[in-house]
Design a protein around this motif. Structure first.
Motif, PDB file in Angstrom:
ATOM      1  N   ASP A   1       0.822  -1.202   0.000  1.00 49.80           N
ATOM      2  CA  ASP A   1       0.000   0.000   0.000  1.00 49.80           C
ATOM      3  C   ASP A   1       0.856   1.252   0.000  1.00 49.80           C
ATOM      4  O   ASP A   1       0.414   2.315  -0.467  1.00 49.80           O
ATOM      5  CB  ASP A   1      -0.928  -0.020   1.212  1.00 49.80           C
ATOM      6  CG  ASP A   1      -2.138   0.878   1.049  1.00 49.80           C
ATOM      7  OD1 ASP A   1      -2.621   1.010  -0.100  1.00 49.80           O
ATOM      8  OD2 ASP A   1      -2.630   1.417   2.051  1.00 49.80           O
ATOM      9  N   TYR A   2       2.072   1.169   0.544  1.00 50.50           N
ATOM     10  CA  TYR A   2       2.971   2.327   0.502  1.00 50.50           C
ATOM     11  C   TYR A   2       3.237   2.737  -0.946  1.00 50.50           C
ATOM     12  O   TYR A   2       3.429   3.909  -1.255  1.00 50.50           O
ATOM     13  CB  TYR A   2       4.291   2.002   1.198  1.00 50.50           C
ATOM     14  CG  TYR A   2       5.146   3.223   1.465  1.00 50.50           C
ATOM     15  CD1 TYR A   2       5.076   3.886   2.691  1.00 50.50           C
ATOM     16  CD2 TYR A   2       6.016   3.729   0.500  1.00 50.50           C
ATOM     17  CE1 TYR A   2       5.840   5.019   2.938  1.00 50.50           C
ATOM     18  CE2 TYR A   2       6.778   4.856   0.729  1.00 50.50           C
ATOM     19  CZ  TYR A   2       6.688   5.498   1.947  1.00 50.50           C
ATOM     20  OH  TYR A   2       7.435   6.634   2.188  1.00 50.50           O
ATOM     21  N   LEU A   3       3.225   1.760  -1.841  1.00 46.03           N
ATOM     22  CA  LEU A   3       3.445   2.030  -3.263  1.00 46.03           C
ATOM     23  C   LEU A   3       2.149   2.366  -3.991  1.00 46.03           C
ATOM     24  O   LEU A   3       2.159   2.634  -5.195  1.00 46.03           O
ATOM     25  CB  LEU A   3       4.095   0.811  -3.929  1.00 46.03           C
ATOM     26  CG  LEU A   3       5.387   0.291  -3.293  1.00 46.03           C
ATOM     27  CD1 LEU A   3       5.888  -0.928  -4.058  1.00 46.03           C
ATOM     28  CD2 LEU A   3       6.455   1.381  -3.256  1.00 46.03           C
ATOM     29  N   GLY A   4       1.027   2.311  -3.267  1.00 42.63           N
ATOM     30  CA  GLY A   4      -0.258   2.602  -3.885  1.00 42.63           C
ATOM     31  C   GLY A   4      -0.781   1.493  -4.768  1.00 42.63           C
ATOM     32  O   GLY A   4      -1.561   1.741  -5.694  1.00 42.63           O
ATOM     33  N   ASP A   5      -0.402   0.253  -4.476  1.00 37.54           N
ATOM     34  CA  ASP A   5      -0.717  -0.857  -5.370  1.00 37.54           C
ATOM     35  C   ASP A   5      -1.802  -1.792  -4.855  1.00 37.54           C
ATOM     36  O   ASP A   5      -1.936  -2.913  -5.345  1.00 37.54           O
ATOM     37  CB  ASP A   5       0.553  -1.672  -5.650  1.00 37.54           C
ATOM     38  CG  ASP A   5       1.478  -0.965  -6.621  1.00 37.54           C
ATOM     39  OD1 ASP A   5       0.960  -0.412  -7.612  1.00 37.54           O
ATOM     40  OD2 ASP A   5       2.692  -0.953  -6.393  1.00 37.54           O
ATOM     41  N   VAL A   6      -2.589  -1.356  -3.870  1.00 39.57           N
ATOM     42  CA  VAL A   6      -3.681  -2.204  -3.373  1.00 39.57           C
ATOM     43  C   VAL A   6      -5.018  -1.564  -3.751  1.00 39.57           C
ATOM     44  O   VAL A   6      -5.341  -0.476  -3.277  1.00 39.57           O
ATOM     45  CB  VAL A   6      -3.608  -2.388  -1.847  1.00 39.57           C
ATOM     46  CG1 VAL A   6      -4.721  -3.338  -1.382  1.00 39.57           C
ATOM     47  CG2 VAL A   6      -2.244  -2.934  -1.434  1.00 39.57           C
ATOM     48  N   PRO A   7      -5.815  -2.211  -4.610  1.00 39.11           N
ATOM     49  CA  PRO A   7      -7.115  -1.647  -5.019  1.00 39.11           C
ATOM     50  C   PRO A   7      -8.182  -1.924  -3.971  1.00 39.11           C
ATOM     51  O   PRO A   7      -8.979  -2.851  -4.085  1.00 39.11           O
ATOM     52  CB  PRO A   7      -7.397  -2.392  -6.336  1.00 39.11           C
ATOM     53  CG  PRO A   7      -6.765  -3.733  -6.143  1.00 39.11           C
ATOM     54  CD  PRO A   7      -5.527  -3.487  -5.309  1.00 39.11           C
ATOM     55  N   TRP A   8      -8.239  -1.098  -2.943  1.00 37.81           N
ATOM     56  CA  TRP A   8      -9.092  -1.389  -1.788  1.00 37.81           C
ATOM     57  C   TRP A   8     -10.577  -1.420  -2.125  1.00 37.81           C
ATOM     58  O   TRP A   8     -11.354  -2.099  -1.460  1.00 37.81           O
ATOM     59  CB  TRP A   8      -8.820  -0.377  -0.673  1.00 37.81           C
ATOM     60  CG  TRP A   8      -7.470  -0.533  -0.069  1.00 37.81           C
ATOM     61  CD1 TRP A   8      -6.430   0.338  -0.115  1.00 37.81           C
ATOM     62  CD2 TRP A   8      -7.009  -1.666   0.682  1.00 37.81           C
ATOM     63  NE1 TRP A   8      -5.343  -0.170   0.548  1.00 37.81           N
ATOM     64  CE2 TRP A   8      -5.673  -1.397   1.054  1.00 37.81           C
ATOM     65  CE3 TRP A   8      -7.585  -2.868   1.072  1.00 37.81           C
ATOM     66  CZ2 TRP A   8      -4.919  -2.285   1.801  1.00 37.81           C
ATOM     67  CZ3 TRP A   8      -6.837  -3.767   1.812  1.00 37.81           C
ATOM     68  CH2 TRP A   8      -5.523  -3.473   2.174  1.00 37.81           C
ATOM     69  N   ASP A   9     -10.995  -0.722  -3.157  1.00 38.47           N
ATOM     70  CA  ASP A   9     -12.408  -0.740  -3.522  1.00 38.47           C
ATOM     71  C   ASP A   9     -12.832  -2.068  -4.134  1.00 38.47           C
ATOM     72  O   ASP A   9     -14.028  -2.323  -4.275  1.00 38.47           O
ATOM     73  CB  ASP A   9     -12.710   0.400  -4.506  1.00 38.47           C
ATOM     74  CG  ASP A   9     -12.644   1.765  -3.840  1.00 38.47           C
ATOM     75  OD1 ASP A   9     -12.767   1.816  -2.596  1.00 38.47           O
ATOM     76  OD2 ASP A   9     -12.464   2.762  -4.557  1.00 38.47           O
ATOM     77  N   TYR A  10     -11.868  -2.897  -4.495  1.00 37.31           N
ATOM     78  CA  TYR A  10     -12.184  -4.165  -5.146  1.00 37.31           C
ATOM     79  C   TYR A  10     -12.968  -5.099  -4.228  1.00 37.31           C
ATOM     80  O   TYR A  10     -13.894  -5.784  -4.665  1.00 37.31           O
ATOM     81  CB  TYR A  10     -10.894  -4.830  -5.621  1.00 37.31           C
ATOM     82  CG  TYR A  10     -11.096  -6.234  -6.149  1.00 37.31           C
ATOM     83  CD1 TYR A  10     -11.656  -6.458  -7.402  1.00 37.31           C
ATOM     84  CD2 TYR A  10     -10.727  -7.349  -5.388  1.00 37.31           C
ATOM     85  CE1 TYR A  10     -11.845  -7.741  -7.888  1.00 37.31           C
ATOM     86  CE2 TYR A  10     -10.915  -8.633  -5.858  1.00 37.31           C
ATOM     87  CZ  TYR A  10     -11.477  -8.816  -7.104  1.00 37.31           C
ATOM     88  OH  TYR A  10     -11.679 -10.092  -7.568  1.00 37.31           O
ATOM     89  N   ASN A  11     -12.586  -5.155  -2.939  1.00 35.54           N
ATOM     90  CA  ASN A  11     -13.271  -6.035  -1.996  1.00 35.54           C
ATOM     91  C   ASN A  11     -13.520  -5.285  -0.690  1.00 35.54           C
ATOM     92  O   ASN A  11     -12.604  -5.136   0.122  1.00 35.54           O
ATOM     93  CB  ASN A  11     -12.457  -7.309  -1.739  1.00 35.54           C
ATOM     94  CG  ASN A  11     -13.250  -8.361  -0.983  1.00 35.54           C
ATOM     95  OD1 ASN A  11     -13.673  -8.126   0.139  1.00 35.54           O
ATOM     96  ND2 ASN A  11     -13.444  -9.513  -1.592  1.00 35.54           N
ATOM     97  N   PRO A  12     -14.743  -4.806  -0.462  1.00 35.43           N
ATOM     98  CA  PRO A  12     -15.037  -4.021   0.742  1.00 35.43           C
ATOM     99  C   PRO A  12     -14.764  -4.763   2.044  1.00 35.43           C
ATOM    100  O   PRO A  12     -14.364  -4.145   3.041  1.00 35.43           O
ATOM    101  CB  PRO A  12     -16.526  -3.699   0.590  1.00 35.43           C
ATOM    102  CG  PRO A  12     -16.780  -3.750  -0.877  1.00 35.43           C
ATOM    103  CD  PRO A  12     -15.892  -4.845  -1.391  1.00 35.43           C
ATOM    104  N   SER A  13     -14.963  -6.081   2.074  1.00 37.15           N
ATOM    105  CA  SER A  13     -14.718  -6.835   3.313  1.00 37.15           C
ATOM    106  C   SER A  13     -13.232  -6.850   3.661  1.00 37.15           C
ATOM    107  O   SER A  13     -12.856  -6.714   4.828  1.00 37.15           O
ATOM    108  CB  SER A  13     -15.249  -8.267   3.182  1.00 37.15           C
ATOM    109  OG  SER A  13     -16.646  -8.272   3.043  1.00 37.15           O
TER     110      SER A  13
END
Length: 221
Positions: free
Chosen positions: A173-185
């Motif tokens: 996530d420090y690199l901005g590479d986690v698409p958090w909207d993909y899975n709300p849970s």
């Protein structure tokens, strides 16, 4: 004072840092970049890898799995491995999932290629990065599935499984590479982790030459 030799974006070091904080153990951080090939550090760990924990009595424990097991044995009051054999087996299964399967399929393809490879004189492999990002979606689905059915990943209580997963995801996530909207849970579980002081102190740090996304520290994203 016990010392923890670490590298800032190493998921394995982050896991142990969180574990020490959750157990209320004081420690001093010593930054050690394995690519520098420091001979004094090799004397502590011939593998030349972090993390390495040095206890006040001089005991040296190398590797995140060994350190985790050691801390659970020596400081059991705060239990993060499970209360019975079945729980411990499941927590260890999930630690293995994140520190081997997730690491191989995602972290090595994204974090290593984008952040660490340059220090070793190499060029990032764009195909590996794309593969890692694609693999991450599958793992976010699995995290979301676990979080929906268990609250924490290993059960009803925080365990080393959560710390292992948060170590990898926070570094990515420090690199901005986690698409958090993909899975709300999965996002909701990680928001819970971000609210814990053991992770918040890590999220407040910055790596020279790179800044994380604006939401990086915010539990509400």
């Amino acid at each position: 004072m016990r010392q923890l030799y670490h590298t800032h974006l190493s998921p394995f070091c982050r896991k142990i840092r969180m574990l020490l904080k959750e157990k209320g153990l004081d420690f001093e951080l010593v930054c050690e970049n394995p690519w520098d090939r420091n001979l004094d550090f090799f004397a502590l760990n011939p593998a030349g890898e972090v993390p390495v924990l040095v206890e006040p009595n001089g005991t040296v424990i190398s590797g995140s799995y060994a350190i985790g097991e050691y801390l659970e044995d020596i400081y059991p009051i705060t239990n993060l491995i499970g209360r019975n054999s079945s729980e411990r087996a499941e927590v260890r299964r999930l630690i293995d999932w994140f520190d081997h399967k997730f690491d191989y399929e995602v972290t090595q393809n994204v974090l290593f290629e984008k952040a660490f490879k340059q220090y070793m004189g190499g060029e990032p492999n764009s195909a590996s990065i794309r593969n890692g990002k694609q693999n991450l979606l599958y793992h976010l689905d699995y995290i979301g599935y676990l979080a929906q059915s268990r609250y924490f990943l290993g059960g009803d209580q925080l365990t080393l499984a959560d710390l292992a997963a948060a170590g990898h995801l926070s570094a990515l996530d420090y690199l901005g590479d986690v698409p958090w909207d993909y899975n709300p849970s999965a996002r909701n579980w990680y928001a819970l982790m971000k609210s814990r002081p053991s992770l918040r102190c890590i999220l407040s740090e910055r790596v020279r030459g790179a800044r994380p996304p604006a939401y990086y520290e915010n539990p509400d994203f």
